[in-house]
Each structure stands twice: as C-alpha cells, then as structure tokens.
Design a protein around this motif. Sequence first.
Motif, PDB file in Angstrom:
ATOM      1  N   VAL A  51       0.868  -1.176   0.000  1.00 34.54           N
ATOM      2  CA  VAL A  51       0.000   0.000   0.000  1.00 34.54           C
ATOM      3  C   VAL A  51       0.908   1.230   0.000  1.00 34.54           C
ATOM      4  O   VAL A  51       1.846   1.316   0.791  1.00 34.54           O
ATOM      5  N   LYS A  52       0.628   2.167  -0.903  1.00 31.64           N
ATOM      6  CA  LYS A  52       1.362   3.424  -0.963  1.00 31.64           C
ATOM      7  C   LYS A  52       0.380   4.555  -0.680  1.00 31.64           C
ATOM      8  O   LYS A  52      -0.715   4.576  -1.224  1.00 31.64           O
ATOM      9  N   LEU A  53       0.780   5.463   0.180  1.00 26.66           N
ATOM     10  CA  LEU A  53      -0.072   6.578   0.585  1.00 26.66           C
ATOM     11  C   LEU A  53       0.683   7.878   0.380  1.00 26.66           C
ATOM     12  O   LEU A  53       1.805   8.037   0.867  1.00 26.66           O
ATOM     13  N   GLU A  54       0.067   8.801  -0.344  1.00 24.61           N
ATOM     14  CA  GLU A  54       0.609  10.144  -0.545  1.00 24.61           C
ATOM     15  C   GLU A  54      -0.315  11.119   0.178  1.00 24.61           C
ATOM     16  O   GLU A  54      -1.530  11.052   0.023  1.00 24.61           O
ATOM     17  N   VAL A  55       0.265  12.031   0.943  1.00 22.47           N
ATOM     18  CA  VAL A  55      -0.514  12.966   1.749  1.00 22.47           C
ATOM     19  C   VAL A  55       0.023  14.375   1.547  1.00 22.47           C
ATOM     20  O   VAL A  55       1.241  14.573   1.499  1.00 22.47           O
ATOM     21  N   MET A  56      -0.876  15.349   1.440  1.00 20.30           N
ATOM     22  CA  MET A  56      -0.488  16.762   1.426  1.00 20.30           C
ATOM     23  C   MET A  56      -1.206  17.438   2.588  1.00 20.30           C
ATOM     24  O   MET A  56      -2.444  17.470   2.629  1.00 20.30           O
ATOM     25  N   ASP A  69      -0.057  -0.719   9.048  1.00 20.42           N
ATOM     26  CA  ASP A  69       0.843  -1.645   9.734  1.00 20.42           C
ATOM     27  C   ASP A  69       0.998  -1.272  11.205  1.00 20.42           C
ATOM     28  O   ASP A  69       2.021  -1.502  11.813  1.00 20.42           O
ATOM     29  N   ASP A  70      -0.039  -0.684  11.762  1.00 22.38           N
ATOM     30  CA  ASP A  70      -0.090  -0.282  13.171  1.00 22.38           C
ATOM     31  C   ASP A  70       0.867   0.852  13.521  1.00 22.38           C
ATOM     32  O   ASP A  70       1.165   1.083  14.681  1.00 22.38           O
ATOM     33  N   ARG A  71       1.344   1.581  12.509  1.00 25.80           N
ATOM     34  CA  ARG A  71       2.142   2.775  12.775  1.00 25.80           C
ATOM     35  C   ARG A  71       1.209   3.977  12.788  1.00 25.80           C
ATOM     36  O   ARG A  71       0.222   4.022  12.059  1.00 25.80           O
ATOM     37  N   ASN A  72       1.558   4.939  13.601  1.00 25.65           N
ATOM     38  CA  ASN A  72       0.866   6.221  13.625  1.00 25.65           C
ATOM     39  C   ASN A  72       1.924   7.298  13.431  1.00 25.65           C
ATOM     40  O   ASN A  72       2.989   7.241  14.028  1.00 25.65           O
ATOM     41  N   GLU A  73       1.622   8.254  12.586  1.00 25.01           N
ATOM     42  CA  GLU A  73       2.535   9.363  12.333  1.00 25.01           C
ATOM     43  C   GLU A  73       1.794  10.667  12.568  1.00 25.01           C
ATOM     44  O   GLU A  73       0.636  10.805  12.170  1.00 25.01           O
ATOM     45  N   GLU A  74       2.455  11.612  13.194  1.00 24.09           N
ATOM     46  CA  GLU A  74       1.909  12.965  13.331  1.00 24.09           C
ATOM     47  C   GLU A  74       2.835  13.877  12.559  1.00 24.09           C
ATOM     48  O   GLU A  74       4.040  13.908  12.831  1.00 24.09           O
ATOM     49  N   VAL A  75       2.282  14.578  11.569  1.00 30.56           N
ATOM     50  CA  VAL A  75       3.118  15.384  10.682  1.00 30.56           C
ATOM     51  C   VAL A  75       2.559  16.791  10.540  1.00 30.56           C
ATOM     52  O   VAL A  75       1.355  17.012  10.641  1.00 30.56           O
ATOM     53  N   GLY A  76       3.443  17.730  10.291  1.00 26.78           N
ATOM     54  CA  GLY A  76       3.054  19.107  10.019  1.00 26.78           C
ATOM     55  C   GLY A  76       2.867  19.312   8.529  1.00 26.78           C
ATOM     56  O   GLY A  76       2.793  18.362   7.752  1.00 26.78           O
ATOM     57  N   SER A  77       2.828  20.545   8.114  1.00 23.54           N
ATOM     58  CA  SER A  77       2.526  20.860   6.712  1.00 23.54           C
ATOM     59  C   SER A  77       3.574  20.303   5.761  1.00 23.54           C
ATOM     60  O   SER A  77       4.735  20.150   6.110  1.00 23.54           O
ATOM     61  N   GLY A  78       3.092  19.971   4.547  1.00 23.20           N
ATOM     62  CA  GLY A  78       3.980  19.483   3.507  1.00 23.20           C
ATOM     63  C   GLY A  78       3.508  18.177   2.912  1.00 23.20           C
ATOM     64  O   GLY A  78       2.500  17.614   3.324  1.00 23.20           O
ATOM     65  N   PRO A  79       4.271  17.687   1.923  1.00 21.05           N
ATOM     66  CA  PRO A  79       3.944  16.405   1.299  1.00 21.05           C
ATOM     67  C   PRO A  79       4.635  15.261   2.049  1.00 21.05           C
ATOM     68  O   PRO A  79       5.759  15.417   2.535  1.00 21.05           O
TER      69      PRO A  79
END
Length: 87
Positions: A51-56, A69-79
């Motif tokens: 699975v590939k995920l692209e986020v903006m 896969d049971d990972r959680n990520e917290e991200v700020g602005s950007g791709p």
Amino acid sequence: MEDLQHLTITPAYRRFRIAPLIVNGLIHATATIETPFESAKNASYLEGSTVKLEVMVPAGTVAEIYLGDDRNEEVGSGPYYFQWKHA
C-alpha cells in the motif's frame, strides 16, 4: 480502498486525521477536503501487496496519519509518502 476519515480534531481543520481502510478489489482512491488554509489531500494505491499513501498537509495544520501496519505518524505541513505491506 479506503475510508478517508478527514475528521477534524480541532476547529477549522487545524488538526485532522487520515485513516486509510483497505478494501479488497479497489486499487486506487483519492480524497481532497477544503480547509480554511488550503486543500488537504491524500491518495492511496495498492500495488501487489504494498500500500502506498501520498498525503499533502496544508500549511498551519497537523495531521494524524494511521497506517495499516499499526504505525501512527503525526506530521506538520507538507507532502509525505508512506508505504507498508497489506496483509
């Protein structure tokens, strides 16, 4: 392929959640939601068992991203780009 949960956690989408839900038979899904800042976007692809995920993430916001896969990520602005093996 996914249940896009662009759930606002704080007012005006300053903080929101993306939680893909993989569904058999669908190999590509995209979603865009307008926020007061810019558009929040994501696209997911199933390539074989990956699975590939692209986020903006818009400027001035934070996204909580729940990966398959049971990972959680917290991200700020950007791709951002993520991938994992689909069971």
